[in-house]
Motif scaffolding. Structure first.
Motif, short mmCIF file in Angstrom:
data_model
loop_
_atom_site.label_atom_id
_atom_site.label_comp_id
_atom_site.label_asym_id
_atom_site.label_seq_id
_atom_site.Cartn_x
_atom_site.Cartn_y
_atom_site.Cartn_z
N GLU A 75 0.76 -0.91 -0.36
CA GLU A 75 -0.22 0.52 0.18
C GLU A 75 0.59 0.67 0.02
O GLU A 75 2.15 0.80 0.74
CB GLU A 75 -1.28 -0.50 1.23
CG GLU A 75 -2.01 -0.97 1.05
CD GLU A 75 -2.74 -0.44 2.12
OE1 GLU A 75 -3.97 -0.78 2.01
OE2 GLU A 75 -2.61 -0.75 3.43
N ALA A 76 0.88 2.47 -0.93
CA ALA A 76 1.44 2.92 -1.08
C ALA A 76 0.45 4.79 -1.07
O ALA A 76 -0.78 4.58 -0.86
CB ALA A 76 1.99 3.39 -2.18
N TYR B 18 -3.52 3.49 -1.26
CA TYR B 18 -3.77 3.23 -1.79
C TYR B 18 -3.15 1.14 -2.54
O TYR B 18 -1.77 1.13 -2.33
CB TYR B 18 -3.60 3.90 -3.91
CG TYR B 18 -4.79 4.64 -3.66
CD1 TYR B 18 -5.79 4.59 -4.62
CD2 TYR B 18 -4.62 6.03 -3.05
CE1 TYR B 18 -6.45 5.44 -4.56
CE2 TYR B 18 -5.11 7.06 -3.72
CZ TYR B 18 -7.00 6.72 -4.01
OH TYR B 18 -7.30 8.14 -4.16
N LYS B 19 -3.51 0.46 -3.03
CA LYS B 19 -2.94 -0.64 -3.49
C LYS B 19 -2.37 -1.15 -4.45
O LYS B 19 -2.82 -0.04 -4.85
CB LYS B 19 -4.30 -2.02 -3.50
CG LYS B 19 -3.25 -3.00 -3.84
CD LYS B 19 -4.83 -4.47 -3.82
CE LYS B 19 -3.76 -5.80 -3.80
NZ LYS B 19 -4.55 -6.90 -4.24
N ALA B 20 -1.28 -1.29 -4.38
CA ALA B 20 0.24 -0.86 -5.89
C ALA B 20 1.22 -2.19 -5.84
O ALA B 20 0.76 -2.69 -4.85
CB ALA B 20 1.14 0.33 -5.65
N ARG B 21 2.12 -2.25 -6.77
CA ARG B 21 2.83 -3.17 -6.71
C ARG B 21 3.82 -2.84 -7.26
O ARG B 21 3.90 -1.36 -8.17
CB ARG B 21 2.54 -4.21 -8.07
CG ARG B 21 3.08 -4.89 -8.19
CD ARG B 21 2.88 -5.76 -9.82
NE ARG B 21 2.91 -5.31 -10.74
CZ ARG B 21 1.70 -6.02 -11.39
NH1 ARG B 21 0.83 -5.66 -10.91
NH2 ARG B 21 1.56 -4.41 -12.31
N VAL C 138 6.01 2.45 -8.10
CA VAL C 138 5.01 1.46 -7.53
C VAL C 138 3.95 1.68 -8.99
O VAL C 138 3.72 2.60 -9.30
CB VAL C 138 3.56 2.06 -6.37
CG1 VAL C 138 5.81 1.80 -5.47
CG2 VAL C 138 3.83 3.44 -6.28
N ARG C 139 2.60 0.80 -9.29
CA ARG C 139 1.68 0.98 -10.36
C ARG C 139 0.48 0.94 -9.62
O ARG C 139 0.42 -0.56 -8.90
CB ARG C 139 2.02 -0.18 -10.66
CG ARG C 139 1.27 -0.27 -12.47
CD ARG C 139 0.94 -1.42 -13.75
NE ARG C 139 2.26 -0.79 -14.10
CZ ARG C 139 2.58 -0.43 -14.99
NH1 ARG C 139 1.39 0.35 -15.98
NH2 ARG C 139 3.56 -0.21 -15.84
N TYR C 140 -0.15 1.56 -9.46
CA TYR C 140 -1.72 1.75 -8.72
C TYR C 140 -2.32 0.36 -9.10
O TYR C 140 -2.20 0.58 -10.70
CB TYR C 140 -1.85 3.45 -8.29
CG TYR C 140 -1.64 4.23 -7.89
CD1 TYR C 140 -1.08 3.62 -5.73
CD2 TYR C 140 -0.97 5.32 -8.23
CE1 TYR C 140 -0.58 4.76 -5.26
CE2 TYR C 140 0.98 5.77 -7.61
CZ TYR C 140 0.54 5.38 -5.66
OH TYR C 140 1.20 6.75 -5.19
N LEU C 141 -2.92 -0.35 -7.90
CA LEU C 141 -3.88 -1.01 -8.59
C LEU C 141 -5.37 -0.72 -8.65
O LEU C 141 -6.13 -1.64 -8.07
CB LEU C 141 -3.54 -2.51 -7.90
CG LEU C 141 -2.13 -2.91 -8.23
CD1 LEU C 141 -2.05 -3.62 -7.44
CD2 LEU C 141 -1.78 -2.89 -9.66
N ASP D 240 -1.55 4.14 -12.93
CA ASP D 240 -0.98 5.22 -12.51
C ASP D 240 0.46 4.91 -12.12
O ASP D 240 0.29 3.42 -11.20
CB ASP D 240 -0.96 6.32 -11.45
CG ASP D 240 -1.85 6.88 -12.63
OD1 ASP D 240 -2.46 7.28 -14.13
OD2 ASP D 240 -3.29 7.67 -11.77
N ILE D 241 1.33 5.77 -12.62
CA ILE D 241 2.94 4.56 -11.85
C ILE D 241 3.60 5.82 -11.14
O ILE D 241 3.19 7.39 -11.19
CB ILE D 241 3.72 4.78 -13.05
CG1 ILE D 241 3.29 3.14 -13.84
CG2 ILE D 241 5.81 4.86 -12.67
CD1 ILE D 241 4.63 2.90 -15.08
N ASP D 242 4.07 5.95 -9.69
CA ASP D 242 4.65 7.21 -9.09
C ASP D 242 5.49 6.47 -8.31
O ASP D 242 6.57 5.38 -8.26
CB ASP D 242 3.48 7.46 -8.12
CG ASP D 242 3.43 8.66 -7.52
OD1 ASP D 242 4.83 9.42 -7.81
OD2 ASP D 242 3.03 9.24 -6.45
#
Length: 970
Positions: free
Chosen positions: A868-869, A880-883, A895-898, A903-905
Motif C-alpha cells: 500500500e502506497a 492505495y493498493k499498488a505493486r 509503484v503501479r497503483y492497482l 498510474d505509476i509513481d
C-alpha cells in the motif's frame, strides 16, 4: 711613347677615374682646362637642371667645396699623360695616392655628419626618407591598424561563437546534472547512517604514525576519511606564512574576501604565487615524499588544484554547523564526479579552545542520515595526546566527510590560521566522464586554475604570475606538464549546474556592481527571467559583441575603401605621368596591404578551427563521450541476473559492476569499505585455508564452507546484492550467493590469479566505459572475449565445473556471431591431503541456518511485491493498493497503483507499507462511477475471488465489488 710603354706603366683605377672626371668637366665647362678640380666641380654643380642657382642646396654644395679646399696644399691631380711626361714620374707612388684618397673620404664624412645648419640642405634624400616614414606611420595608425584590430576582434568573437555552437553548448548539456542522470548514473546507494557508522570515536586514531606506509595510509583514508600527516611543514615555513596571512587579513578588500560558514570573526582569501612565503609553503608541502606518495595512490598521479586559501579564526568565532563540503560527488556517482580531497595545515599549535576542527570519521560513506544529531553527540575535535594539533601537521580529508570549524573561546589564545589546498583528479585526455564535485566553495583565484601537484612542487618557476595566467586560461603549458582544471573548464562545470560562484544571486550582484569593467553597458548580456543565469548572460554578451564588431568591421571596411580611392585619385592628379605615385599604384599597394593583414588573420582563424576540431576534447564531445556516462540500455551488456530489485542496507553484501577502472584509484575499493563487505572479507580470510584443504574431495565439501559463510551473513540480516547495468541492486538466490563466495575463497590464496582477474575486470570496464566503448571492436569482439576468458579461468580452478552465472557471457543484442580465439587453460587436480575425521568434524560445526529475517519491517520489499502506497489529494493522504515495479538505490520504489488507473509513481520507503487484505467490518472509501467521487462504505462480506459486499451510509447494499475501487484513509 709607344702603346707598349703606356700599358706597361702601372696606373691606378683612382687615377684613371680622376682623369675621366677632368675630361668630362672640361667638355661641360667649354674647354677651360686651366681650372683646378674644385672650380670644375663648382661649374658642374651650377649646371644642375633640377635646382635653381639660388637654391639652398646649391649654396650648401658650394660652401662644402670651399671648406674642402681650405688649408689644402695638395696639388691638383695630374692626368696620366702628365705623369708619363714627368721625368721623375716613377717617384710618384701608389701609396701616396691612396693616402690622399683616404684623407679626402674622411673629411667628406666629417662634413656630411656635421650638425651645422648650413649643411642641412646637403641631404635631401634623408629628408625624403623621414617624410615617407612619417606618412607610413600616420597611415598605419589612422587607417590600417584600427581596421586590422577591428577585424581581428570580429574573427576572434566569430571563432568563440563557433566553438560555443559546436562544442561548448553540447558540453554544457552533458555537464548538466539532470534528474534523469541522478537516477541512471548512481554507483552506490542512498545510505542512511547512524552513530554506529562512525569509524572511530578517538581523535588519536586519525593521526598516522611517522613510519606508516603508503598502503597503510591508503586503507586508513578509505576507512576514516580523515588522515593526519605529522610534520609536513617546518616551523619556520609555517611561521612565515602565518605572519603574511595575519598581515593580509588587516587590509582585506571586499572583492578578495571569501565567505565561510559562521563568517563573523573568520577571515579567508585566495592565495597567489606572487607571495614568496606562499611559494615556499606549497613547495615544501608537495615535495614531502610521504604525502606525495599517498596522494598519488589515493587520487591519482599529478592531482589538479582547485582550492588554495587561508582561513583565520579569531577569538569570538562561533561553532559552524555540521556539514560536508560537497553535494553531488563520487560518494554516489563515482563515474560522474571526481573525488576531492582537502589538505588542512595548521600554522600554529592549535588547542580545542582555539577552534581545532571537529570531525565525524566514517561519514564519507553517508549520503543521508541524522548526521547533525549523532555527530554533535559523538564527534570530536582533532587534537593529539598532547592536547593540540601541532603546527605543520597536515590533515588529508575526503570532502564527503562531515566536520565543522569549532568556536574560538580562548581570549588569550592565538588566532588560528590554517592553510587549505584542495585537489581533484587531473582531467583525462580521452573520454573523461567526471566533473568536479558540486557544492565546493572553489576558493581559488582565477589566475591559479589549471595547475597540478607537480606544478606546485616547483611553484617558484612553474607558477610565476605571467605563466600562471596563461595556464589558467588554457593558453599554454610546458611540454612536460599536465593540464589541470583550467578556469574556463571549471567555470563551465559550475555554470551548467548553477554551482557556487555562478548562482543567480551572484549574477545579480555582479550586474549591480557594473558587470565587466571595460565593456560598455550596451554590449553586456541580459537575462530575461529567473530561470536564466550566467550561461544566458555570457552567451548574449558574446553575441552582442560579435554583432557590434561585425557592424563596425563593415563600416570600417567601407570607410577604408572610400579613403583609399580618394587618396589614389588625388595623388594621381597631383603626380600625373609619374608611375610611382599614380592612382593605380597607390590603390594596388593599399589592397595588397589589406590582403596581407586580413588574410593572415583569416588564416589564423582557420588554423585555430583546425586545431580545435582535431583535438581529443572536440572529438570526444562530437562522439558524445565527454562528460557522459554510459548507463542502462546504452551499456554494451545485459544483466547477468534476472533477480528482483531491492533497496540495499548496511547489512547487505554488495557486488558492484560499475567501478573497476584504473583511473578511479581509491574508489575501486570504495565498495570494499561497505560494512557487510568488510565482514565478508574477514570471513573469507578466516576460512580460505580450510576451503583449500578440501580441494581433493567432492565439490560439496568446499561448497559447504561457502554455505557456512553465506549463512553467517544472512543471520546478521544480510543479503547478497548484485549491481545491474542500470544501477539497480538485484537480490541473489542462495545458490548464486554461495557461488560468489566460493569465487572469493578460490582467489584468496592465489595472489597472481587474483591480480590477473583484476586486470581482466579493468579491461572489461574499459570496453564498457572508455573511449572505444561505441566501436564494433569493443562491442562484438573485445567484451565477449574477455568475459569468456574470465569464465574459463574460473571454471579451470573451480570444483564445480558448471558455467558460473556470475561470469556468464551474453552476446549483445544484434551482435553477429564471430569466431573468436579462446585460450586453452589446463586444469590440475590437487591431491587429497585431508583426513576423514577432520572433514567430518568441520562439517559438524556448520550451524543450522535460521530463516533469514529483515532488519526491520519492510526492509526487504522487492520488485513485484504488493504494498500500500500513500498518495496525497488536496492535502489529504490516502493508502492505495499498488505493486512495486522496481526498487531504486535512492530508497524509493516505483509503484503501479492497482486502482484501475494504471498510474505509476515514485514512493519513498517510509510512505509505503505491506498490503493487508480488506476484512469484514472495515470502513473504507469506495469510488462510484456515477458520482465520480469517493464515498464511505463498510465491508459486510469477503469473497474468495477478491470481491466484496459493502454497505453504503444510507444502508444500501452493493454486492461483488472489486477491491480496485477501495482506498484506505491514512
Amino acid at each position: 711613347m709607344s702603346s707598349r710603354d703606356y700599358t706597361d706603366n702601372e696606373v691606378t683605377d683612382d687615377e684613371i677615374t680622376l682623369a675621366a672626371q677632368r675630361i668630362t668637366f672640361g667638355s661641360i665647362c667649354d674647354g677651360e682646362e686651366d681650372l683646378d678640380d674644385v672650380s670644375l666641380m663648382k661649374k658642374y654643380i651650377m649646371k644642375c637642371p633640377y635646382l635653381s642657382p639660388d637654391s639652398p642646396a646649391i649654396a650648401a654644395a658650394l660652401n662644402g667645396l670651399d671648406a674642402r679646399s681650405v688649408g689644402s696644399s695638395t696639388p691638383r691631380s695630374l692626368s696620366p699623360v702628365e705623369i708619363r711626361e714627368t721625368e721623375d714620374g716613377e717617384e710618384l707612388q701608389e701609396e701616396t695616392t691612396m693616402e690622399n684618397q683616404i684623407k679626402m673620404e674622411e673629411e667628406e664624412t666629417a662634413l656630411l655628419s656635421s650638425e651645422s645648419p648650413s649643411l642641412a640642405g646637403s641631404r635631401p634624400s634623408a629628408m625624403k626618407i623621414s617624410k615617407r616614414t612619417f606618412l607610413v606611420l600616420l597611415r598605419s595608425l589612422v587607417f590600417e591598424t584600427p581596421l586590422t584590430l577591428v577585424f581581428a576582434a570580429y574573427m576572434s568573437l566569430l571563432w568563440v561563437d563557433r566553438v560555443h555552437d559546436l562544442y561548448l553548448k553540447p558540453q554544457l548539456e552533458k555537464l548538466e546534472w539532470s534528474p534523469n542522470r541522478v537516477y541512471r548514473e548512481r554507483t552506490y546507494y542512498e545510505r542512511y547512517c547512524f552513530h554506529n557508522d562512525m569509524s572511530t570515536f578517538q581523535g588519536s586514531d586519525l593521526f598516522l604514525p611517522p613510519d606508516a606506509t603508503t598502503e597503510e595510509v591508503y586503507w586508513h583514508q578509505l576507512k576514516h576519511g580523515f588522515s593526519v600527516f605529522p610534520g609536513i611543514l617546518s616551523d619556520s615555513t609555517a611561521t612565515n606564512l602565518r605572519s603574511y596571512v595575519i598581515e593580509k587579513n588587516q587590509a582585506l578588500s571586499e572583492e578578495e574576501a571569501i565567505f565561510v560558514i559562521a563568517n563573523k570573526n573568520r577571515y579567508s582569501f585566495g592565495l597567489g604565487t606572487e607571495e614568496p612565503t606562499v611559494v615556499a609553503a606549497i613547495e615544501e608541502l608537495t615535495n614531502n615524499a610521504r604525502l606525495s606518495a599517498a596522494m598519488e595512490k589515493i587520487i591519482g598521479k599529478d592531482a589538479a588544484l582547485i582550492e588554495m586559501t587561508a582561513i583565520t579564526s579569531t577569538y569570538g568565532a562561533r561553532n559552524q554547523h555540521w556539514h560536508d563540503d560537497v553535494t553531488e560527488s563520487p560518494q554516489k556517482y563515482a563515474r560522474a564526479f571526481g573525488p576531492s580531497y582537502s589538505i588542512f595545515v595548521q600554522l600554529q599549535n592549535t588547542t580545542k579552545e582555539m577552534g581545532a576542527t571537529t570531525t565525524c570519521p566514517g561519514t564519507h560513506y553517508c549520503p543521508s542520515g541524522n548526521m547533525d544529531s549523532f555527530c554533535q553527540e559523538h564527534g570530536f575535535q582533532l587534537v593529539n595526546h598532547d592536547g593540540y594539533w601541532r603546527a605543520g601537521d597536515a590533515l588529508l580529508m575526503n570532502m564527503d566527510s562531515w566536520h565543522r570549524g569549532a568556536a574560538h573561546t580562548d581570549p588569550n589564545g592565538d588566532d588560528r590560521v590554517m592553510l587549505i589546498l584542495t585537489f581533484v583528479p587531473k582531467p583525462r585526455e580521452r573520454a573523461e566522464s567526471r566533473q568536479m564535485a558540486q557544492g565546493i566553495t572553489f576558493s581559488l583565484r582565477w589566475d591559479m586554475w589549471g595547475h597540478t601537484w607537480s606544478d606546485l612542487q616547483k611553484a617558484s618557476t612553474a607558477m610565476k604570475p605571467f605563466w600562471a595566467t596563461l595556464r589558467a586560461l588554457s593558453l599554454y603549458k610546458p611540454k612536460d606538464a599536465s593540464w589541470g582544471v583550467d578556469y574556463i573548464s571549471g567555470s563551465s562545470m559550475r555554470i551548467a549546474n548553477h554551482d557556487n560562484g555562478f548562482r543567480r544571486d551572484e549574477l545579480d550582484d555582479w550586474i549591480a556592481r557594473g558587470g565587466f569593467k571595460y565593456l560598455p553597458n550596451f554590449l553586456e548580456g541580459t537575462v530575461k527571467d529567473d530561470e536564466e543565469s550566467w550561461y544566458e548572460y555570457l552567451h548574449s554578451t558574446v553575441l552582442k559583441c560579435k554583432d557590434f564588431f561585425e557592424f563596425l568591421n563593415q563600416v570600417a571596411l567601407v570607410a577604408y575603401l572610400v579613403t583609399v580611392l580618394l587618396i589614389s585619385l588625388l595623388a594621381g592628379l597631383a603626380n600625373r605621368g609619374d608611375s610611382k605615385t599614380g592612382y593605380l599604384t597607390i590603390f594596388r599597394r593599399s589592397m595588397l596591404r589589406f590582403g596581407i593583414t586580413h588574410g593572415s588573420i583569416y588564416l589564423l582563424y582557420l588554423a585555430a578551427n583546425q586545431r580545435v576540431d582535431n583535438s581529443d576534447w572536440a572529438i570526444d564531445i562530437q562522439a558524445g563521450r565527454r562528460y557522459s556516462v554510459p548507463s542502462g540500455a546504452s551499456l554494451i551488456e545485459h544483466n547477468e541476473y534476472s533477480g528482483l530489485s531491492v533497496v540495499p542496507y548496511q547489512s547487505d553484501v554488495l557486488i558492484e559492476t560499475l567501478y573497476k577502472s584504473t583511473y578511479l584509484e581509491m574508489y575501486n575499493d570504495f565498495i570494499n569499505g561497505h560494512p557487510a563487505n568488510q565482514v565478508l572479507q574477514t570471513l573469507v580470510m578466516n576460512n580460505a585455508e580450510t576451503y583449500d584443504s578440501y580441494s581433493g574431495l567432492q565439490p560439496e565439501f568446499r561448497q559447504g564452507v561457502a554455505k557456512f559463510i553465506v549463512s553467517l551473513i544472512q543471520n546478521q540480516h544480510g543479503r547478497f546484492l548484485y549491481q545491474s547495468h542500470n544501477s539497480l541492486w538485484m537480490w541473489l538466490t542462495d545458490d548464486e550467493a554461495v557461488e560468489y563466495v566460493e569465487r572469493l575463497l578460490l582467489l584468496e590464496h592465489k595472489p597472481k590469479l587474483r591480480h590477473l582477474m583484476q586486470q581482466i575486470e579493468f579491461i572489461i570496464s574499459d570496453c564498457k566505459f572508455d573511449y572505444l566503448r561505441d566501436t564494433a571492436l569493443a562491442k562484438n569482439h573485445d567484451l565477449p572475449f574477455w568475459k569468456k576468458l574470465k569464465t574459463n579461468l574460473f571454471n579451470s580452478i573451480s570444483s564445480n565445473r558448471k558455467t558460473s552465472k556470475l561470469v556468464r557471457v551474453e552476446e549483445p543484442s544484434g551482435a553477429k556471431k564471430v569466431k573468436q580465439y579462446t585460450p586453452v587453460v589446463r586444469t590440475f587436480r590437487i591431491p587429497k591431503v585431508m583426513k576423514r575425521s577432520k572433514i567430518v568434524a568441520y562439517q559438524r560445526t556448520l550451524p543450522v541456518g535460521d530463516v533469514p529475517m529483515e532488519p526491520f519491517e519492510g526492509a526487504w520489499r522487492k520488485e513485484g511485491d504488493i504494498v500500500e502506497a500513500q498518495f496525497e489529494i488536496y492535502g489529504e493522504i490516502y493508502w492505495y493498493k499498488a505493486r512495486i515495479e522496481f526498487a531504486s538505490p535512492d530508497r524509493t520504489f516505483q509503484v503501479r497503483y492497482l486502482d484501475g488507473s494504471d498510474d505509476i509513481d515514485d514512493v519513498h520507503h517510509q510512505s509505503m507499507r505491506w498490503f493487508r487484505p480488506f476484512y469484514e467490518g472495515e470502513v473504507l472509501q469506495m469510488f462510484l462511477d456515477d458520482d465520480d467521487d469517493f464515498i464511505f462504505v463498510t465491508i459486510t462480506a469477503v469473497y474468495e475471488d477478491q470481491m466484496y459486499q459493502v454497505r453504503l451510509e444510507d444502508g444500501r447494499i452493493i454486492d461483488h465489488v472489486p477491491e480496485v475501487v477501495f482506498r484506505r484513509l491514512a
